[in-house]
Design a protein around this motif. Structure first.
Motif, short mmCIF file in Angstrom:
data_model
loop_
_atom_site.label_atom_id
_atom_site.label_comp_id
_atom_site.label_asym_id
_atom_site.label_seq_id
_atom_site.Cartn_x
_atom_site.Cartn_y
_atom_site.Cartn_z
N SER A 11 20.95 -8.05 8.62
CA SER A 11 19.89 -8.69 9.39
C SER A 11 20.30 -10.10 9.80
CB SER A 11 18.59 -8.75 8.57
OG SER A 11 18.71 -9.76 7.57
N LEU A 34 11.79 -4.52 2.97
CA LEU A 34 11.22 -4.55 4.32
C LEU A 34 10.59 -3.24 4.74
CD1 LEU A 34 13.78 -6.55 6.52
CD2 LEU A 34 11.69 -7.36 5.45
N SER A 43 8.79 -10.40 1.54
CA SER A 43 9.08 -11.67 2.20
C SER A 43 7.81 -12.49 2.33
CB SER A 43 9.67 -11.42 3.59
OG SER A 43 9.75 -12.63 4.32
N HIS A 45 7.19 -14.36 4.75
CA HIS A 45 6.89 -14.44 6.18
C HIS A 45 5.57 -13.73 6.47
CE1 HIS A 45 7.24 -13.72 10.49
NE2 HIS A 45 8.26 -14.56 10.55
N GLN A 47 4.69 -11.88 8.75
CA GLN A 47 4.92 -10.51 9.20
C GLN A 47 5.94 -9.79 8.34
OE1 GLN A 47 5.64 -11.95 13.39
NE2 GLN A 47 4.33 -10.19 13.89
N LYS A 49 8.99 -10.61 7.61
CA LYS A 49 10.32 -10.58 8.20
C LYS A 49 11.28 -11.48 7.42
CE LYS A 49 8.79 -9.71 12.97
NZ LYS A 49 8.83 -10.22 14.38
#
Length: 200
Positions: A11, A34, A43, A45, A47, A49
């Protein structure tokens, strides 16, 4: 305090680890889950990500922002110089790498390999691949006997080389100078260490 970097194999988190390895800074990679149903750490994040940087109580997302922050805070003056003209050239190539090259390469990758077969659209993949080849032809006109922004290896090389590697992975043809440039970038000791850490 050691930086934490939330990562996932193959990634964009590779670009952050590569930056850290080039600067020889200590860090702690945190492999996240993920995929739906995948066990493990999530994560931070919004979203879910990657990458995400955790520096004490400070959190930062978006790969380019993270890499620039690291260089600015920890004096990465070779990767991202403070001199305005040098910095502008690097920003120019970062913008090209992300908008002109990565956008169509990523769209090609999604519609050829990543999306469920029922969601893939052949026409989208073909159109995106055409746009990517246009970017590759433009890039082939650059001087590649050195690094992309000048005499020194910079953030622009990290982002550009990674996107070119993605282009190769999706079956796009690189000119020999571009292919040699990618090989030269990924042969750097910092890159080799970053790839190993990111893919754990």
């Amino acid at each position: 305090m050691t930086l934490k970097i939330y990562t996932y194999p193959k990634s964009r988190s590779l670009r952050v680890l590569w930056t850290l390895e080039e600067m020889e800074l200590p860090y702690q990679p945190v492999r996240v889950a993920l995929k739906p149903g995948e066990p493990g750490i999530r994560s931070p994040h919004p979203q879910r990500k990657v990458p995400v940087l955790e520096d004490g109580s400070f959190f930062l997302a978006e790969t380019q922002a993270i890499c620039k922050f690291i260089c600015t805070k920890y004096a990465g003056r070779v990767l991202y110089p403070v001199q305005p003209e040098e910095q502008a050239i690097i920003d120019q190539w970062l913008s090209f790498a992300i908008t002109e090259l990565e956008a169509p390469v990523w769209l090609t990758l999604k519609h050829k390999l990543l999306l469920p077969e029922s969601a893939r659209v052949k026409a989208v993949a073909e159109s995106a691949a055409t746009d990517a080849q246009t970017a590759l032809r433009l890039l082939s006109q650059a001087r590649l006997d050195r690094w992309i922004a000048g005499e020194n290896f910079t953030l622009a090389d990290i982002f550009l080389a990674h996107n070119l590697a993605w282009a190769q992975a999706v079956g796009l043809t690189l000119s020999k100078p571009l292919a040699d440039y990618v090989k030269r970038c990924f042969s750097r000791p910092a890159s080799l260490r970053a790839v190993e850490m990111n893919n754990r």
